[in-house]
Design an enzyme around this catalytic site. Structure first.
Site: not given
Ligand SMILES: *Cc1c(COP(=O)(O)O)cnc(C)c1O
Length: 385
Positions: A72-73, A152, A180, A200, A202, A327
């Site tokens: 997601a990043t 999140n 999320q 994302s 994971h 983070c």
């Molecule tokens: C976890 C998360 C991200 C980052 O996702 P990654 O796949 O770990 O880079 C971005 N936005 C939200 C809202 C998240 O919960």
């Protein structure tokens, strides 16, 4: 003994079914999905395309609108920087909110260094953005609005359908970070007028390091400048050899959610309510942070009067929780999300985020609630006000 895992917003374990689906693509079916000249490549490509369809189905998108990324990043960065670069000739203004993930806020900050203007819409105390504030923020120079689907930290679900109606009316692109929300509430990019959506693997029982960006193909067709140049993979939006096992895992994770997501959310929501009720019954003076109704089923965010979250987390050896986003959980700074909601210092430095997931049991909820209650009472005895 391993602590009880209640940090499902930070990450989730890979589901056995997902792992099973992925395994052959590490060894036996190891082909490069971009190899067009032999069956090794075709097998990998067909697995990637099947996964693309599973992701698209979960959000009501077309198959060709899904771009695989590293998470997601990366999807957030590609959406925000990619749109800014592609539409720079039409405007220089981006609208976002004060409670976005750093993966959205930081690329927006980056844009300000390139001469863009960013309006950060504030949120009220319940952590739910008012769509009218988004409307007010849009100007003739606005090219993009980015508002997350669900937060999140406090789990609040944002009125993206109402915001999508506004952005569509104003002819502005709409990006949402759904990391999320995906699989936990019904998402339809058509009904919600979403033009770009980040997700994302994971966070949904898939592997780390893989995700996707939905990029609308028509009405309007979103233009995007790639942020990674190379072999022109993923319709040119994201070069680099496809992470085939990871993508297969993401696809399987999405299929599971398409089949079971609703029932699972109901069950998880009941566990969350059970946790809250048991905490309320056993500890005095606690606040629920974030809206009671409009929140993710697996999220509970509470502050305990007179108790700092770092002290509580330190004392709680038997439960794995965090104070906010993974983070920033290493820092003792109060949560910027809770501060943006206008909560005072005591509440913002005393928050505990519980994330309940697919593998959480009733027994774990009861034991976690009792452990938290015990630690809170002990910490209050040590430092009575
Ligand atoms: C976890 C998360 C991200 C980052 O996702 P990654 O796949 O770990 O880079 C971005 N936005 C939200 C809202 C998240 O919960």
């Amino acid at each position: 003994m391993r602590p009880i895992y209640l940090d499902a917003h930070a990450t989730t374990p890979v589901d056995e079914r997902v792992l099973e689906a992925m395994l052959p693509y590490f060894s036996d079916k190891f082909g490069n999905a971009a190899s067009k000249t032999h069956s090794f490549g075709w097998v990998a490509e067909s697995a990637v395309e099947q996964a693309r369809e599973a992701v698209a189905t979960l959000i009501g998108a077309g198959v060709r609108e899904i771009v695989f990324t590293s998470g997601a990043t990366e999807s957030d960065n590609l959406a925000i920087r990619g749109v800014a670069e592609a539409y720079a000739g039409e405007g220089n203004h981006v609208v976002t909110t004060a409670i976005e993930h750093h993966a959205v806020l930081d690329p927006c900050r980056h844009l300000t260094r390139l001469g863009f203007e960013v309006t950060v819409v504030p949120v009220p105390e319940n952590g739910v953005v008012d769509p009218e504030r988004v409307r007010e923020a849009i100007t003739d120079r606005t090219i993009l609005v980015s508002v997350m689907l669900a937060n999140n930290e406090v789990g609040t679900i944002q009125p993206v359908e109402a915001i999508g109606a506004i952005t569509r009316e104003r002819g502005v692109l709409f990006h949402t970070d759904a990391a999320q929300a995906i699989g936990r509430l019904p998402i339809d990019v058509e009904r919600m007028n979403i033009d770009l959506l980040s997700l994302s693997a994971h966070k949904i029982y898939g592997p780390k390091g893989v995700g996707a960006l939905y990029v609308r193909l028509k009405d309007p067709r979103v233009r995007l400048v790639a942020q990674m140049d190379g072999g022109g993979h993923e319709r040119g939006f994201r070069s680099g050899t496809a992470n085939v096992p990871g993508i297969v895992g993401l696809g399987e994770a999405c299929e599971i959610l398409s089949a079971d997501g609703v029932a699972e959310s109901d069950r998880i929501g009941e566990l969350r309510d059970r946790l809250y009720d048991r905490l309320v019954a056993n500890v005095s003076n606690l606040w629920l942070n974030g809206d009671r109704e409009h929140r993710l089923p697996g999220n509970l965010n509470v502050s305990f009067a007179g108790v700092r979250s770092d002290a509580l987390i330190g004392a709680l050896k038997e439960v794995a929780v965090s104070s906010g986003s993974a983070c920033t959980s290493a820092s003792l700074e109060p949560s910027y999300v809770l501060r943006a909601m206008g909560l005072d210092e005591e509440r913002a430095t005393g928050s505990i985020r519980f994330g309940i997931g697919r593998f959480t049991t009733e027994d774990e909820i009861d034991r976690a609630a009792d452990a938290v209650a015990k630690s809170v009472r002990a910490l209050r005895v040590d430092s009575p006000d």
